[in-house]
Enzyme design. Structure first.
Site, mmCIF file in Angstrom:
data_model
loop_
_atom_site.group_PDB
_atom_site.id
_atom_site.type_symbol
_atom_site.label_atom_id
_atom_site.label_comp_id
_atom_site.label_asym_id
_atom_site.label_seq_id
_atom_site.Cartn_x
_atom_site.Cartn_y
_atom_site.Cartn_z
ATOM 1 N N ILE A 152 0.825 -1.203 0.000
ATOM 2 C CA ILE A 152 0.000 0.000 0.000
ATOM 3 C C ILE A 152 0.863 1.258 0.000
ATOM 4 O O ILE A 152 0.642 2.189 -0.788
ATOM 5 C CB ILE A 152 -0.956 0.000 1.206
ATOM 6 N N CYS A 232 -4.521 4.827 7.757
ATOM 7 C CA CYS A 232 -5.375 3.897 7.022
ATOM 8 C C CYS A 232 -4.858 2.476 7.213
ATOM 9 O O CYS A 232 -4.990 1.632 6.323
ATOM 10 C CB CYS A 232 -5.412 4.260 5.541
ATOM 11 N N ARG A 234 -4.142 0.286 10.949
ATOM 12 C CA ARG A 234 -4.828 -0.431 12.014
ATOM 13 C C ARG A 234 -5.021 0.481 13.213
ATOM 14 O O ARG A 234 -4.162 1.297 13.549
ATOM 15 C CB ARG A 234 -4.016 -1.671 12.462
ATOM 16 N N GLU A 263 -13.947 -0.181 16.905
ATOM 17 C CA GLU A 263 -14.595 -0.211 15.599
ATOM 18 C C GLU A 263 -15.883 -1.016 15.681
ATOM 19 O O GLU A 263 -15.898 -2.076 16.308
ATOM 20 C CB GLU A 263 -13.653 -0.805 14.547
ATOM 21 N N HIS A 284 -13.151 2.356 8.654
ATOM 22 C CA HIS A 284 -12.285 1.297 8.131
ATOM 23 C C HIS A 284 -12.787 0.815 6.770
ATOM 24 O O HIS A 284 -13.051 -0.378 6.556
ATOM 25 C CB HIS A 284 -12.211 0.133 9.110
ATOM 26 N N ALA A 287 -10.625 -0.438 1.859
ATOM 27 C CA ALA A 287 -10.732 -1.466 0.816
ATOM 28 C C ALA A 287 -12.105 -1.509 0.163
ATOM 29 O O ALA A 287 -12.333 -2.310 -0.744
ATOM 30 C CB ALA A 287 -10.408 -2.838 1.405
#
Length: 318
Positions: A152, A232, A234, A263, A284, A287
């Site tokens: 990433i 972006c 954890r 979360e 989150h 993706a």
């Protein structure tokens, strides 16, 4: 002979489900099936995402389980040691999320710099904004510090150069000295050096004992007063109390978090952070593009079928 059972414990794109349904060699048990609670006793394979935690206790109760395949990169929700002890294969979908997470990273950087979300909130709240009193920041030719230049992070670097014509500072103690020969960058061995020089600091590391609270009070003290922090990766990589203090004291320009310790993030969990106009929180969703969800879901299915057939896969972790 009974067919191996594949249990799906989390939501997957319908295209991935269709692929499994069209595979006659396996039996599919979906998450809305009454039998799903019996996965510990009956599953030959599991398909999961970040929502489900697979603990050592879960794994010890299994009797047939051969593999766990997680959509996404991080596997901190799976007890890898317990899986290894039982000979259960664990796989993820590396590199599948790179483009979509990198896109969100760049989008969040721009939104924080130009105060997009802040303005939208204030206008919706009935405020008449005086333009001369609400200056944003330009990111053109600015320096981004990338913490973790893996799949990433390296895509973020390429997009930054293309979009911003900016410089790249890379910090990644685990990458080889010859890494990223095609990306113009300066590599540092000291995180503090990156923090002092970067206009934008973006985190792309897994959550481990070494990266937990990687960015805390002392790190915010080293950053520029107009710097932007992006996570972006954890939740837990950023000390959220230290971040709140840095935002309240205007030690940095702003921040955007797509990963939180709690979360999904809620107003109950984050009453103070959510009041900060110079902070953007997303749930989150790095993706979460249509294209990536289809491709990643298909990759999970392909990996499960390969493992059940006894074939080797390149994305096996244990």
């Amino acid at each position: 002979m009974n067919k191996p059972k594949v249990f799906i414990l989390d939501p997957f794109h319908p295209e991935a489900i269709k692929k499994l349904q069209a595979t006659p060699s396996v039996e599919l048990v979906r998450r809305n099936d009454d039998r799903v609670s019996k996965w510990r006793a009956e599953a030959d394979a599991l398909m999961i995402r970040s929502e489900t935690r697979i603990t050592a206790s879960d794994i010890e109760q299994t009797s047939k389980l051969k593999c766990i395949v997680k959509q996404g990169v991080g596997v901190d929700n799976i007890d890898l040691d317990a899986a290894e002890r039982r000979g259960i294969a664990v796989c993820n979908t590396p590199a599948m999320n790179s483009e979509s997470v990198a896109e969100l990273t760049i989008a969040l950087a721009l939104c924080v710099a130009r105060r997009v979300v802040e303005f939208d909130r204030r206008i919706r709240g009935g405020e008449a904004i005086v333009r001369s009193q609400v200056l944003g920041l330009s990111l053109f030719k600015k320096t981004i510090g990338i913490v973790g230049m893996g799949n990433i992070g390296s895509v973020v670097a390429r997009k930054w150069i293309g979009a911003m014509e900016g410089d790249i500072i890379a910090y990644d103690p685990f990458a080889s000295a010859e890494a990223w020969p095609d990306i113009k960058h300066r590599r540092v061995s000291d995180l503090n050096e990156l923090l002092k020089e970067a206009d934008v600091v973006t985190l792309h590391v897994p959550l481990t004992k070494d990266t937990r609270r990687l960015i805390g009070k002392s790190e915010f003290e080293r950053m520029k007063s107009e710097a932007i922090l992006l996570n972006c990766a954890r939740g837990g990589v950023v000390d959220e109390d230290a971040l709140l203090h840095a935002l309240e004291e205007e030690k940095i320009h702003g921040a955007a978090l797509d990963a939180m310790e709690v979360e999904p993030p809620t107003a109950k969990a984050y009453p103070k952070l959510l009041k900060r106009g110079n902070l953007i929180i997303t749930p989150h969703v790095g993706a979460n593009t249509l294209e990536n969800q289809i491709a990643s879901g298909m990759k999970v299915v392909e990996t499960v079928l390969a493992l059940l057939e006894g074939r080797e896969v390149p994305n096996r972790l244990v």
